[in-house]
Design an enzyme around this catalytic site. Sequence first.
Site, PDB file in Angstrom:
ATOM      1  N   LYS A  87     -19.936 -11.744  -9.088  1.00 23.39           N
ATOM      2  CA  LYS A  87     -20.095 -13.338  -8.535  1.00 23.39           C
ATOM      3  C   LYS A  87     -18.795 -13.789  -7.278  1.00 23.39           C
ATOM      4  CE  LYS A  87     -23.222 -13.022 -11.948  1.00 23.39           C
ATOM      5  NZ  LYS A  87     -23.585 -14.323 -13.380  1.00 23.39           N
ATOM      6  N   HIS A 107     -31.040 -13.467  -6.250  1.00 21.24           N
ATOM      7  CA  HIS A 107     -30.510 -13.856  -8.077  1.00 21.24           C
ATOM      8  C   HIS A 107     -30.421 -15.055  -8.547  1.00 21.24           C
ATOM      9  CE1 HIS A 107     -27.303 -14.254 -10.932  1.00 21.24           C
ATOM     10  NE2 HIS A 107     -27.192 -12.523 -10.940  1.00 21.24           N
ATOM     11  N   GLU A 165     -29.098 -17.147  -9.358  1.00 25.93           N
ATOM     12  CA  GLU A 165     -27.810 -18.325  -9.326  1.00 25.93           C
ATOM     13  C   GLU A 165     -28.563 -18.663  -7.500  1.00 25.93           C
ATOM     14  OE1 GLU A 165     -24.771 -16.612 -10.512  1.00 25.93           O
ATOM     15  OE2 GLU A 165     -25.181 -16.577 -12.309  1.00 25.93           O
ATOM     16  N   ASN A 212     -22.305  -7.185 -10.882  1.00 26.44           N
ATOM     17  CA  ASN A 212     -21.795  -8.242  -9.574  1.00 26.44           C
ATOM     18  C   ASN A 212     -20.728  -9.040 -10.197  1.00 26.44           C
ATOM     19  OD1 ASN A 212     -22.581 -10.132  -7.681  1.00 26.44           O
ATOM     20  ND2 ASN A 212     -24.331 -10.797  -9.423  1.00 26.44           N
ATOM     21  N   SER A 258     -25.768 -11.045 -19.581  1.00 29.85           N
ATOM     22  CA  SER A 258     -24.789 -10.432 -21.115  1.00 29.85           C
ATOM     23  C   SER A 258     -25.272  -8.573 -21.534  1.00 29.85           C
ATOM     24  CB  SER A 258     -25.547 -11.514 -22.207  1.00 29.85           C
ATOM     25  OG  SER A 258     -24.855 -13.259 -21.586  1.00 29.85           O
ATOM     26  N   GLU A 297     -33.473  -9.660 -14.836  1.00 28.65           N
ATOM     27  CA  GLU A 297     -32.687 -11.591 -15.443  1.00 28.65           C
ATOM     28  C   GLU A 297     -33.318 -11.802 -16.076  1.00 28.65           C
ATOM     29  OE1 GLU A 297     -28.262  -9.761 -13.768  1.00 28.65           O
ATOM     30  OE2 GLU A 297     -29.700 -11.146 -12.474  1.00 28.65           O
ATOM     31  N   GLY A 322     -25.013 -14.852 -18.116  1.00 30.96           N
ATOM     32  CA  GLY A 322     -23.393 -15.433 -18.890  1.00 30.96           C
ATOM     33  C   GLY A 322     -23.348 -16.058 -19.973  1.00 30.96           C
TER      34      GLY A 322
HETATM   35  P1  PGA Z   1     -23.977 -11.907 -17.122  1.00 32.90           P
HETATM   36  O1  PGA Z   1     -24.510 -11.958 -15.048  1.00 32.90           O
HETATM   37  O2  PGA Z   1     -23.737 -10.052 -17.307  1.00 32.90           O
HETATM   38  O3  PGA Z   1     -22.962 -12.563 -17.536  1.00 32.90           O
HETATM   39  O4  PGA Z   1     -24.976 -12.454 -18.004  1.00 32.90           O
HETATM   40  C1  PGA Z   1     -25.334 -11.269 -15.010  1.00 32.90           C
HETATM   41  C2  PGA Z   1     -25.864 -11.577 -14.185  1.00 32.90           C
HETATM   42  O5  PGA Z   1     -25.883 -12.021 -13.452  1.00 32.90           O
HETATM   43  O6  PGA Z   1     -26.288 -10.558 -13.096  1.00 32.90           O
END
Ligand code: PGA
Length: 252
Positions: free
Chosen positions: A11, A96, A98, A9, A213, A168, A174
């Site tokens: 983003k 997601h 976010e 992903n 992560s 998640e 992140g």
């Molecule tokens: P990340 O993001 O691997 O940077 O933690 C994962 C995600 O948001 O799908």
Amino acid sequence: MKRNMIAGNWKMNMLRHEASELTQNIISGVAALTHDIDILLAPPYTSLDIVRELLNNTEIKLAAQDVFWEDRGAYTGEISPAMLIDAGCEWTIIGHSERRGILGETDSVVRKKIKASLEDGLNVIVCVGETLEQREEGKTIQIVTSQVESALKDLELNDMASFVIAYEPIWAIGTGKNATPEEAEHVHATIREITGNIFGQDSELIRIIYGGSVNVDNIEELINMDNIDGALIGGAGLNADSFVSIVKIAGE
Ligand code: PGA
């Protein structure tokens, strides 16, 4: 047979020339591997076409990061399932954290998007997960259960392989922090139980992937868990070497 899945992903990252370079490096890295997993790339909308072009004749599939629930009409700024399919997407991410957190997407919006996508033949990865505060209050299972049950409410699922749930934990996205494989497995097993109760035996084919992560160092332990069928990769997927290494480890 259920195949593990590794999805990148991207983003809101990658200008078109960067997307092109990253895709080419991933394609050549993955081509050198023998693996038996589904690989997906989810670039921003503005790069779907060039990534699509490069993915032709490869096994890597194209995904969008979001979708709207209507097929056409006066919805300024939105993109429909039919448009994504037209642009060469086979998959879309929905819900997601976010989008839920920053853009206020609710469980009911998530459900509408899932329904519209599946009806049009667009495969779905729906994201669920708890905040740090919810985890510390011991509410992880309660929150995830309610998100999953809401996503599955009144859902007719003809092809279990077309539906993926990504767990998640928001505090792990992140941040460099991640759930231990055992903590993640506990939540995945709960999700597996819920899908089993709703869809019966066939729901074994629904993949439940982990995100937050995930990197080259932790993928192996995660993927070895019984109910972890892959990973949704953010940061580590913006670098071809680390993404390809994750695919390699997950595919072995
Ligand atoms: P990340 O993001 O691997 O940077 O933690 C994962 C995600 O948001 O799908």
